[in-house]
Design an enzyme around this catalytic site. Structure first.
Site, PDB file in Angstrom:
ATOM      1  CD  GLU A   1       0.461  -4.971   0.346  1.00 45.18           C
ATOM      2  OE1 GLU A   1      -0.607  -5.463  -0.058  1.00 45.18           O
ATOM      3  OE2 GLU A   1       1.223  -5.539   1.150  1.00 45.18           O
TER       4      GLU A   1
ATOM      5  NE  ARG B   1      -9.192  -8.377  -9.137  1.00 47.51           N
ATOM      6  CZ  ARG B   1      -8.388  -7.835  -8.220  1.00 47.51           C
ATOM      7  NH1 ARG B   1      -8.877  -7.291  -7.129  1.00 47.51           N
ATOM      8  NH2 ARG B   1      -7.095  -7.850  -8.384  1.00 47.51           N
TER       9      ARG B   1
ATOM     10  CE  LYS C   1      -0.135  -5.302  -5.960  1.00 47.55           C
ATOM     11  NZ  LYS C   1      -0.060  -4.163  -5.047  1.00 47.55           N
TER      12      LYS C   1
HETATM   13  P1  ATP Z   1      -3.137  -7.487  -6.537  1.00 52.18           P
HETATM   14  O1  ATP Z   1      -4.063  -8.630  -6.282  1.00 52.18           O
HETATM   15  O2  ATP Z   1      -2.670  -7.408  -7.941  1.00 52.18           O
HETATM   16  O3  ATP Z   1      -2.033  -7.402  -5.536  1.00 52.18           O
HETATM   17  P2  ATP Z   1      -4.362  -5.494  -5.027  1.00 52.18           P
HETATM   18  O4  ATP Z   1      -5.776  -5.077  -5.055  1.00 52.18           O
HETATM   19  O5  ATP Z   1      -3.884  -6.256  -3.850  1.00 52.18           O
HETATM   20  O6  ATP Z   1      -4.050  -6.227  -6.363  1.00 52.18           O
HETATM   21  P3  ATP Z   1      -3.287  -2.957  -4.430  1.00 52.18           P
HETATM   22  O7  ATP Z   1      -1.918  -2.466  -4.600  1.00 52.18           O
HETATM   23  O8  ATP Z   1      -3.804  -3.155  -3.068  1.00 52.18           O
HETATM   24  O9  ATP Z   1      -3.389  -4.298  -5.245  1.00 52.18           O
HETATM   25  O10 ATP Z   1      -4.311  -2.107  -5.293  1.00 52.18           O
HETATM   26  C1  ATP Z   1      -4.350  -0.708  -5.399  1.00 52.18           C
HETATM   27  C2  ATP Z   1      -5.669  -0.317  -5.978  1.00 52.18           C
HETATM   28  O11 ATP Z   1      -5.847  -0.873  -7.267  1.00 52.18           O
HETATM   29  C3  ATP Z   1      -6.805  -0.850  -5.123  1.00 52.18           C
HETATM   30  O12 ATP Z   1      -7.751   0.187  -4.948  1.00 52.18           O
HETATM   31  C4  ATP Z   1      -7.356  -1.985  -5.919  1.00 52.18           C
HETATM   32  O13 ATP Z   1      -8.711  -2.178  -5.671  1.00 52.18           O
HETATM   33  C5  ATP Z   1      -7.072  -1.555  -7.356  1.00 52.18           C
HETATM   34  N1  ATP Z   1      -6.956  -2.718  -8.221  1.00 52.18           N
HETATM   35  C6  ATP Z   1      -6.113  -3.763  -8.076  1.00 52.18           C
HETATM   36  N2  ATP Z   1      -6.322  -4.687  -9.032  1.00 52.18           N
HETATM   37  C7  ATP Z   1      -7.320  -4.216  -9.820  1.00 52.18           C
HETATM   38  C8  ATP Z   1      -8.005  -4.705 -10.976  1.00 52.18           C
HETATM   39  N3  ATP Z   1      -7.702  -5.874 -11.534  1.00 52.18           N
HETATM   40  N4  ATP Z   1      -8.982  -3.937 -11.518  1.00 52.18           N
HETATM   41  C9  ATP Z   1      -9.284  -2.742 -10.977  1.00 52.18           C
HETATM   42  N5  ATP Z   1      -8.690  -2.226  -9.893  1.00 52.18           N
HETATM   43  C10 ATP Z   1      -7.716  -2.951  -9.313  1.00 52.18           C
HETATM   44 MG    MG Z   2      -3.196  -6.119  -2.064  1.00 47.20          MG
END
Ligand code: ATP
Ligand code: MG
Length: 586
Positions: free
Chosen positions: A63, A288, A298
């Site tokens: 995102e 994760r 983020k």
């Molecule tokens: P954040 O909480 O940092 O915003 P998010 O999952 O909302 O993380 P996205 O941009 O939606 O962030 O994530 C893109 C991809 O990266 C998704 O498939 C997510 O599952 C993966 N991802 C995000 N954080 C992690 C993590 N700590 N370990 C492994 N994969 C991750």
């Molecule tokens: Mg997200």
């Protein structure tokens, strides 16, 4: 798109697949990481062997609401890695359904970071916002099928009606609206007739489902905000759960790999695709990445940036990919890290020292040696001819002498490290002290003869003598010295800013801290120490992003803030390896 129907298995349990061996050929060695194949690769291998799937198509779906962090690196390595190993493809897809938090700057930063990590998405750069028309049509289709309805409860009421883990939810009073009424309301939502929150579109599934996600989830909400790609076209935006599965399906994604917190959402993922009768992508969850001393969210990283705790998204203390890159971490170290931590279903936290270990391992073979002094102390060689300059050879890679040397000027006045001298030194102090002799790396033996002081009693300079017979640092007569010091020639040295980093957080596990209030309490006030030191003059020419190993001090990377007049170096990592020791102990 075709419907996969019976071929698309439900579930993420790979235990059945784990017994299948030898199916993947070329991919197997890298897939195995350090030991057996991980459960995702085993699952894919089993699917291909049993012909349940004939292609491997993954996606990395960030995102664009912030910069990528090292957790995303795990996902990038997995998605792009799996595609490559099985001869498939991986798409880059921006999951841009929340116009309020997303913007173009983030999109550009994400593209740069994925590319830096070696992710190759070819022409397949997609945006969920590209599908807004299709998503809208599918929503009308669900309404016509009696599978979606316009609800006019407020957000609070919807929450209240949803029930809890132990109590079933209650039907909304608007749940019984006719297809015509629903279509009319939805079209008027789209036309921009209503204020934010006036209505939502919900799936009509089951308010008593044990899985709360299935209790008539919201598919669309009104949000009269401009989108960075579609402008003012849409006053309504689809929600993640609805958008993600359809985007996967439209792109023909066979394996939709996501993190564990989406496990409950899988049922909805499948429901949407099945109900619409479109291509069945399959969602599989993995744990994760969590890292000690680090927050990986983020939302929290934004607070660090906006709160001024760091100097921006690419501050070298940040766990962002841009921060790690600026700090000097090579992408190969992150690949190695991802391979070592592997992919599993159980949540765990990785010790930061393991990341540092991977960084050191990589930098050791790619960073030429150089000389610098962080906290300078002047040394004057009483018996060295004034005006004389000799050039000393420092091997660039001590283990690979054939790779050449760096030529360092040596003269009568030098800088050494303040720490390397003690006036009242204990017997076990093997560095410089009054009357004691040490070796200057690839130069000469010197002996401290006199200590010059400032009026306040602090040490101003050391008067030493050198042994001309010890040129190159070799012993002239079998005389042994225990200490070897690094140094730079004072008249030649170039002043440089040296930025030394430590963890941003004092707590081992800062994940629970509330970014709003408690950040200041648990932020390490010494996470950045900036020193004015000296480096060997050859480093004037270093370019931002290049790494060197300063003898005895660690790996350093030239920062873009510096230039030939005054280089700036970020310490990527020290030489001390805590991880190897931890591993041995454990
Ligand atoms: P954040 O909480 O940092 O915003 P998010 O999952 O909302 O993380 P996205 O941009 O939606 O962030 O994530 C893109 C991809 O990266 C998704 O498939 C997510 O599952 C993966 N991802 C995000 N954080 C992690 C993590 N700590 N370990 C492994 N994969 C991750
Ligand atoms: Mg997200």
């Amino acid at each position: 798109m075709t419907t996969e129907g019976a071929d698309a298995r439900d579930g993420t349990d790979a235990t059945g697949a784990a017994s299948v061996t030898g199916a993947t050929g070329a991919g197997e060695r890298t897939a195995a990481g350090r030991g057996g194949k991980d459960f995702i690769r085993a699952m894919i291998a089993a699917d291909l062997a049993a012909k349940r799937r004939d292609t491997v198509h993954t996606r990395f779906p960030p995102e664009p609401n912030g910069y990528l962090h090292i957790g995303h690196a795990k996902s990038i390595c997995l998605n792009f890695g799996v595609a490559k190993e099985f001869g498939g493809l991986c798409n880059l897809r921006f999951d841009d359904t929340n116009p309020v938090r997303e913007n173009r700057e983030y999109v550009d930063a994400i593209r740069k970071d994925v590319r830096w990590l070696g992710g190759d998405w070819g022409e397949r750069e997609y945006y969920a916002s590209d599908y807004f028309d299709r998503l809208y049509e599918f929503a009308e289709q669900l309404i016509r099928m009696g599978k979606a309805y316009a609800d006019s409860l407020s957000a609070d009421e919807i929450r209240e009606y949803r029930g809890t883990l132990t109590e079933p939810g209650r039907d909304s009073p608007y749940r019984g609206r006719s297809v015509e009424e629903n279509l009319d309301l939805f079209r008027r939502m789209r036309a921009g007739e209503f204020e934010d929150g006036a209505h939502v579109l919900r799936a009509k599934i089951d308010m008593a489902s044990p899985n709360i996600v299935m209790r008539d989830p919201v598919l669309y909400r009104i949000r009269r905000a401009p989108h960075h790609r579609t402008g003012d076209k849409w006053p309504i935006y689809p929600l993640y759960d609805y958008t993600h599965c359809i985007s996967d399906s439209l792109e023909g994604i066979t394996y939709s790999l996501c993190t564990l917190e989406f496990a409950d959402n899988r049922e909805l993922y499948n429901w949407v695709l099945e109900t619409l009768g479109i291509f069945r992508s399959r969602q599989t969850e993995f744990a994760r990445l969590n890292l000690t001393r680090t927050v990986l969210s983020k939302r929290k990283l934004i607070r660090l940036v906006e709160g001024g705790y760091v100097r921006g998204w690419d501050d070298p203390r940040m766990p962002t990919l841009s921060g790690l890159r600026r700090r000097g971490v090579p992408p190969e170290a992150l690949h190695e890290f991802a391979a070592r931590i592997g992919v599993a279903r159980a949540d765990n936290t990785v010790d930061y020292a393991m990341l540092e270990f991977c960084i050191r391992e990589r930098l050791n073979s790619t960073s030429p040696r150089a000389m610098a002094v962080l906290r300078p102390l002047k040394v004057i060689l009483r018996n060295y001819p004034e005006g004389q300059v000799e050039w000393m050879d420092l091997p660039l890679y001590p283990d690979e002498p054939e790779k050449g040397v760096r030529r360092l000027p040596f003269s009568r006045e030098l800088f050494i490290e303040q720490d390397d001298f003690r006036e009242n030194a204990p017997a076990k102090f093997f560095r410089l002290a009054p009357g004691r002799e040490v070796r200057l790396r690839c130069a000469y033996y010197i002996t401290c003869e006199e200590v010059l002081k400032n009026p306040d009693g602090t040490v101003r300079a050391l008067i030493c003598s050198y042994d001309p017979q010890s040129r190159g640092g070799g012993s002239p007569d079998g005389r042994k010295v225990r200490g070897t010091l690094h140094w730079v020639s004072a008249p030649h040295a170039v002043e440089a800013e040296m930025r030394l980093y430590d963890h941003l957080f004092l707590k081992d596990d800062p994940s629970g801290v509330d970014p709003g209030n408690t950040f200041p309490d648990c932020i390490n006030p010494d996470s950045l120490i900036s020193l004015t030191g000296f480096v060997d003059p050859g480093l004037r020419a270093i370019k931002a992003g290049e790494c060197v190993q300063f003898e005895r001090l660690g790996y350093f990377c030239a920062d873009r803030d510096g230039g030939p007049e005054r280089p700036v170096f970020n310490r990527t990592v020290t030489l001390k390896d805590t991880w190897a020791r931890l591993e041995k102990k454990g």
